[in-house]
Motif scaffolding. Structure first.
Motif, PDB file in Angstrom:
ATOM      1  N   LEU A   1       1.179  -1.436   0.085  1.00 52.91           N
ATOM      2  CA  LEU A   1      -0.030  -0.426  -0.416  1.00 52.91           C
ATOM      3  C   LEU A   1       0.742   1.148   0.501  1.00 52.91           C
ATOM      4  O   LEU A   1       0.673   2.064  -0.569  1.00 52.91           O
ATOM      5  CB  LEU A   1      -0.895   0.287   1.299  1.00 52.91           C
ATOM      6  CG  LEU A   1      -1.879  -0.927   1.162  1.00 52.91           C
ATOM      7  CD1 LEU A   1      -2.656  -0.817   2.594  1.00 52.91           C
ATOM      8  CD2 LEU A   1      -3.173  -0.885  -0.216  1.00 52.91           C
ATOM      9  N   LEU A   2       1.685   1.479   1.045  1.00 51.31           N
ATOM     10  CA  LEU A   2       2.775   2.326   0.979  1.00 51.31           C
ATOM     11  C   LEU A   2       3.440   2.624  -0.980  1.00 51.31           C
ATOM     12  O   LEU A   2       3.517   3.920  -0.926  1.00 51.31           O
ATOM     13  CB  LEU A   2       3.933   2.164   1.404  1.00 51.31           C
ATOM     14  CG  LEU A   2       3.285   2.010   3.251  1.00 51.31           C
ATOM     15  CD1 LEU A   2       4.510   1.731   4.948  1.00 51.31           C
ATOM     16  CD2 LEU A   2       3.664   3.382   3.472  1.00 51.31           C
ATOM     17  N   ASN A   3       4.062   1.519  -1.010  1.00 51.05           N
ATOM     18  CA  ASN A   3       4.309   1.243  -2.628  1.00 51.05           C
ATOM     19  C   ASN A   3       3.688   1.838  -3.694  1.00 51.05           C
ATOM     20  O   ASN A   3       3.613   3.140  -4.266  1.00 51.05           O
ATOM     21  CB  ASN A   3       4.715   0.939  -3.149  1.00 51.05           C
ATOM     22  CG  ASN A   3       6.148  -0.023  -2.268  1.00 51.05           C
ATOM     23  OD1 ASN A   3       7.246   0.388  -2.372  1.00 51.05           O
ATOM     24  ND2 ASN A   3       6.607  -0.710  -1.605  1.00 51.05           N
ATOM     25  N   LYS A   4       1.978   2.046  -3.663  1.00 53.38           N
ATOM     26  CA  LYS A   4       1.513   1.749  -4.513  1.00 53.38           C
ATOM     27  C   LYS A   4       0.908   3.512  -4.693  1.00 53.38           C
ATOM     28  O   LYS A   4       0.996   4.560  -5.440  1.00 53.38           O
ATOM     29  CB  LYS A   4       0.081   1.168  -4.245  1.00 53.38           C
ATOM     30  CG  LYS A   4      -0.700   1.318  -5.236  1.00 53.38           C
ATOM     31  CD  LYS A   4      -2.212   0.396  -4.985  1.00 53.38           C
ATOM     32  CE  LYS A   4      -3.276   0.869  -5.495  1.00 53.38           C
ATOM     33  NZ  LYS A   4      -4.794   0.461  -5.416  1.00 53.38           N
ATOM     34  N   TYR A   5       0.564   3.898  -2.780  1.00 51.02           N
ATOM     35  CA  TYR A   5       0.243   5.431  -2.756  1.00 51.02           C
ATOM     36  C   TYR A   5       1.628   5.994  -3.307  1.00 51.02           C
ATOM     37  O   TYR A   5       0.879   7.686  -3.845  1.00 51.02           O
ATOM     38  CB  TYR A   5       0.254   5.542  -1.769  1.00 51.02           C
ATOM     39  CG  TYR A   5      -0.367   6.916  -1.213  1.00 51.02           C
ATOM     40  CD1 TYR A   5      -2.048   7.683  -1.319  1.00 51.02           C
ATOM     41  CD2 TYR A   5       0.816   7.541  -0.715  1.00 51.02           C
ATOM     42  CE1 TYR A   5      -2.171   8.945  -1.323  1.00 51.02           C
ATOM     43  CE2 TYR A   5       0.373   9.212  -0.195  1.00 51.02           C
ATOM     44  CZ  TYR A   5      -0.625   9.561  -0.916  1.00 51.02           C
ATOM     45  OH  TYR A   5      -0.979  11.313  -0.495  1.00 51.02           O
TER      46      TYR A   5
END
Length: 385
Positions: free
Chosen positions: A170-174
């Motif tokens: 999620l961190l990477n995607k955001y």
């Protein structure tokens, strides 16, 4: 009467010490940014509305005592740099304008944070701009990460690992979405962590490498002054977008506290010596890095949505390329804060030692999760702040 006189003298003594520190800050800022400003007389003022003031006639630079007592030293330094920009205009542009184009040039020369460039009287507004606010999508993402960290407390290794991987996904995607948006104003902030110590431990420096490589921040070790006890301490400065700073600060404290707890257990169990600590710590961080590398091992990072279908894929090569681009943006803020930097060195250790191997195994079995026993509120606490 005697007590009042004693308290008054204590206040005056402390203000003299603050003035001396501000004089040192003025000298250091001039050196850092390669400018030659005349050292002014430093005055600690009693006003609350006027945070800083430069008197061109008497060549006196005043900083509010209320500001020093109520705000972090980072803020005090930004106000000082604002007044130094006025001094720069006075000495190099013959006092050409108040907050006009020459002043803005001076602010850029001195690395004044954009929030402190304007001559606004509304300090609360300036402070909020300096600290930054979270966009709604960032708040939503961080709440999801908080829930996944709670799942990471599972006693089952596979469940804990899966929760950790999804949180990082999620961190990477955001962050990749934000980078791909090509925002002309990336709004990079910085955050200072100070433990009131005179040195930075090897484990702290090693944790910074994890944060830099996997959590979208840059990390610097520096000095900061504590006005309450008149002492200069070593500190850590994290640089990045606000949402990245929130996660990185949480991860930093989690890994530091977990590493220290595991070391004490290893020390007691094995009667380990002081010299084994660096090896154990480096092994622990190597194990943590091993876990993070696994997330980039496959050619594709996957995540399932609520219906169980594959939601998005993040190609590893593209992810790493965008992370590099993001670090370049952060480096602009790093250069503003620290135009002159020294090389960071980690502590020495023996990779073959028993302490390193035990630390590595502990690190492999550690996943970022919610709830650090001797820390505060976690990510949700930051969101409510």
């Amino acid at each position: 009467m005697i007590m009042i006189d004693t308290m008054k003298k204590q206040v005056e003594d402390m203000e003299i010490r603050w003035a001396k520190q501000l004089y040192r800050e003025h000298k250091n800022i001039s050196w850092q940014y390669g400018i030659d400003l005349t050292p002014p007389a430093i005055n600690i003022s009693s006003g609350r509305k006027e945070l800083g003031l430069l008197n061109h006639g008497t060549k006196t630079l005043s900083i509010s005592s209320h500001l020093i007592q109520t705000e972090a030293w980072d803020i005090v330094v930004e106000v000082l740099k604002h007044e130094m920009a006025h001094q720069y205009v006075s000495e190099f542009y013959d006092n050409a304008d108040g907050h006009g184009k020459y002043f803005k040039k001076a602010c850029k020369k001195l690395g004044v944070h954009p929030a402190f460039v304007a001559g606004s009287k509304d300090f609360h507004k300036t402070l909020q701009e300096f600290k930054g606010s979270l966009p709604p999508d960032a708040q939503k993402m961080l709440r999801k990460v908080e829930k996944l960290m709670a799942l990471g407390q599972s006693s089952k290794e596979a469940e804990a690992q899966a929760a950790s991987r999804k949180a990082n996904y999620l961190l990477n995607k955001y962050n990749l979405q934000r980078i791909n948006a090509h925002d002309d104003n990336p709004d990079i902030k910085y955050l200072t962590i100070c433990h009131k110590k005179k040195r930075i431990e090897s484990i702290q420096r090693a944790i910074l490498s994890i944060l830099r490589d996997y959590y979208y921040v840059n990390c610097i070790t520096s000095d900061t002054y504590n006005a309450q006890d008149d002492t200069v301490y070593r500190c850590i400065v994290l640089i990045g977008k606000k949402e990245a700073l929130i996660v990185a600060e949480y991860v930093y404290h989690f890994l530091l506290d977990t590493g220290r707890t595991l070391w004490q257990s290893f020390k007691k169990k094995n009667n380990a010596k002081r010299g084994d600590k660096v090896s154990f710590d480096m092994g622990f961080i190597a194990g943590i890095e091993h876990n993070h590398k696994l997330m980039f091992e496959d050619s594709i990072m996957e995540n399932s949505n609520s219906k169980g279908n594959i939601d998005t894929t993040l190609p590893v090569k593209a992810t790493k390329a965008l992370m590099t681009q993001h670090h370049e943006e952060i480096c602009k803020e790093k250069s503003r804060l620290f135009p002159k930097l020294s090389t960071v060195r980690y502590g020495r250790h023996q990779a073959s030692s028993g302490a390193f191997k035990e630390g590595f195994n502990n690190g492999k079995n550690t996943h970022i999760k919610k709830g650090v026993s001797n820390r505060g509120t976690g990510i949700s606490g930051f969101l409510e702040a």
